[in-house]
Every structure is written in C-alpha cells, then in structure tokens.
Write a protein that holds these residues in place. Structure first.
Motif, PDB file in Angstrom:
ATOM      1  N   SER A 295      -7.486  25.581 -23.503  1.00  0.00           N
ATOM      2  CA  SER A 295      -8.631  25.518 -24.405  1.00  0.00           C
ATOM      3  C   SER A 295      -8.365  24.600 -25.587  1.00  0.00           C
TER       4      SER A 295
ATOM      5  N   LYS B 241     -14.481  25.207 -12.818  1.00  0.00           N
ATOM      6  CA  LYS B 241     -15.413  24.253 -13.419  1.00  0.00           C
ATOM      7  C   LYS B 241     -15.867  23.200 -12.411  1.00  0.00           C
TER       8      LYS B 241
ATOM      9  N   LYS C 198     -19.347  23.675 -26.533  1.00  0.00           N
ATOM     10  CA  LYS C 198     -17.990  23.470 -26.015  1.00  0.00           C
ATOM     11  C   LYS C 198     -16.945  23.837 -27.067  1.00  0.00           C
TER      12      LYS C 198
ATOM     13  N   ASN D   2     -12.529  33.298 -18.464  1.00  0.00           N
ATOM     14  CA  ASN D   2     -11.948  32.192 -19.226  1.00  0.00           C
ATOM     15  C   ASN D   2     -10.667  31.691 -18.569  1.00  0.00           C
TER      16      ASN D   2
ATOM     17  N   ASN E  43      -8.944  21.185 -24.303  1.00  0.00           N
ATOM     18  CA  ASN E  43     -10.381  20.939 -24.176  1.00  0.00           C
ATOM     19  C   ASN E  43     -11.028  20.719 -25.542  1.00  0.00           C
TER      20      ASN E  43
ATOM     21  N   THR F 245     -12.939  17.359 -26.775  1.00  0.00           N
ATOM     22  CA  THR F 245     -14.325  17.425 -27.247  1.00  0.00           C
ATOM     23  C   THR F 245     -14.468  16.833 -28.644  1.00  0.00           C
TER      24      THR F 245
ATOM     25  N   GLN G 166     -24.761  20.887 -26.956  1.00  0.00           N
ATOM     26  CA  GLN G 166     -23.788  20.976 -25.873  1.00  0.00           C
ATOM     27  C   GLN G 166     -22.375  20.822 -26.406  1.00  0.00           C
ATOM     28  N   LEU G 167     -22.182  19.844 -27.323  1.00  0.00           N
ATOM     29  CA  LEU G 167     -20.863  19.649 -27.922  1.00  0.00           C
ATOM     30  C   LEU G 167     -20.462  20.868 -28.760  1.00  0.00           C
TER      31      LEU G 167
ATOM     32  N   THR H  56     -11.598  29.569 -15.580  1.00  0.00           N
ATOM     33  CA  THR H  56     -12.472  28.424 -15.828  1.00  0.00           C
ATOM     34  C   THR H  56     -11.910  27.093 -15.331  1.00  0.00           C
TER      35      THR H  56
ATOM     36  N   ARG I  15     -16.892  27.602 -27.585  1.00  0.00           N
ATOM     37  CA  ARG I  15     -16.271  28.240 -26.417  1.00  0.00           C
ATOM     38  C   ARG I  15     -14.757  28.121 -26.485  1.00  0.00           C
ATOM     39  N   ALA I  16     -14.276  26.923 -26.849  1.00  0.00           N
ATOM     40  CA  ALA I  16     -12.828  26.708 -26.930  1.00  0.00           C
ATOM     41  C   ALA I  16     -12.208  27.609 -27.993  1.00  0.00           C
TER      42      ALA I  16
END
Length: 208
Positions: A112, A198, A144, A191, A115, A119, A140-141, A194, A147-148
């Motif tokens: 994460s 994905k 992300k 998680n 990621n 991002t 969307q960004l 994932t 979520r991380a």
C-alpha cells in the motif's frame, strides 16, 4: 534435589508429607523416597499412590539406597532435559507463528505504501504539467490515496494487536473478551488479496 522420609513419624507421617509436597506446585517436582519397616505390599502401593517416587523397606543397605537415589536423580535429569527440549520446540513454533502473523500485515502495508507513492507521484506529475483533471479523475485519485492510508493503518493496527497479545501471553494475563468488528476483518482479508485480484475481478461488498 531429593527427599528421603520415614513413613512412621509423630504428628505428620510420611504419607501426609508426600501428599502435601506433591500438591504444592513449588515442590511437586522433587523426587520422594519413603522408608518403612513394614514390607506390606498394600503400604508400598499406598505410598506410591500418594506420589512417592520410590519405596524402600527397612533394613536396607547403603549401596541399595545410593543406587536408588542415583537412579532417581538421573531420571529426573533426563526428564528435565526432555522438558527443556519440548519447551524450545514449542517456542520455535510460537516464534514461527508470530513471524507469519506479523509478516502478513507488514507485507500488505508495504504494498500500500508503494501504491500510495505511485499515486502521489502521478498526481504531482499531472499538476506540474498543468493537466486539467476533471472532478471524476480527482475523486479517483483521492479514493486511491484514502484506500492506501486505510490499508496501512489496518496493517499497523493488526501488528500492534499481535504484539499486545504476545505481551499478554508472556504475562499470563487472564483471557479477555474484546469486541471485534467482522466487517473490518473481512476488509483486511480483501486488502491482503488486492494485489492478486486487481484488474481481474470486481468486488462488491454487501455486509449488511
């Protein structure tokens, strides 16, 4: 190292002494040899039932006494070595299990973090290039990034809980019932999976 006791004694006989010592966690490991002038088989059995490790009938020779004591002490030493070996084996299994349990949340936290880094790098690049991002792309960004952060926090919380449980185990604390959020547990599992899932499937969560 070893207790040698007569059976017939005033106030407290050898059987009572044997029973009390064997019921005490501080002394129950000590070998006890009872001595009696009575060679009756039932008395020998009674002594052994009280926890005596050996029973010697009077009269006896010093050589026999030494031989029996030596045998008991050697046996006790062997038992101690076996117990130590079993404890070390159990400790090895415990450490391996703890390493596995801790490695999982650390692993998906690292993924994460990577990621999150990617991002944020992508977001920074787009901003520097003056690219116009519509609201959908921004959301969307942001999703992300959120979520991380959520996955990283879950991993750290899980690691903290494992360490806390280990401390409680070492302190031999009484077991405590704690409220557990089943949804959080399912989210943690998803998680962890994932990276493998994905771009292959879409997960829809309906926990109720």
């Amino acid at each position: 190292n070893l207790i040698l006791s007569d059976v017939m004694m005033p106030i407290k006989d050898g059987y009572q002494i044997c029973r009390e010592l064997k019921e005490n966690s501080l002394t129950k490991h000590i070998p006890i040899v009872l001595i009696s002038a009575k060679a009756d088989l039932s008395m020998k059995i009674e002594g052994l039932e009280y926890g005596a490790d050996d029973y010697l009938t009077k009269p006896f020779s010093c050589e026999e006494l030494r031989a029996r004591i030596k045998s008991l002490l050697n046996q006790r030493g062997l038992e101690t070595q076996l117990i130590h070996s079993e404890k070390m084996a159990a400790l090895g299994l415990l450490v391996a299990g703890m390493a596995h349990e801790i490695n999982n949340p650390i692993s998906f936290s690292k993924v994460s973090l990577e990621n999150l880094h990617n991002t944020l790098t992508e977001q920074d690049r787009l901003l520097k290039e003056g690219a116009a991002l519509d609201s959908a792309e921004m959301k969307q960004l942001e999703a992300k990034i959120d979520r991380a952060f959520s996955i990283i926090k879950t991993g750290l919380d899980r690691t903290e809980a494992i360490v806390s449980d280990l401390k409680a185990f070492v302190r031999k604390d009484d077991a405590q019932f704690r409220p557990t959020d089943l949804h959080t547990g399912l989210d943690s599992t998803l998680n962890l999976m994932t990276p493998e899932l994905k771009d292959r499937i879409t997960i829809t969560k309906e926990y109720g």
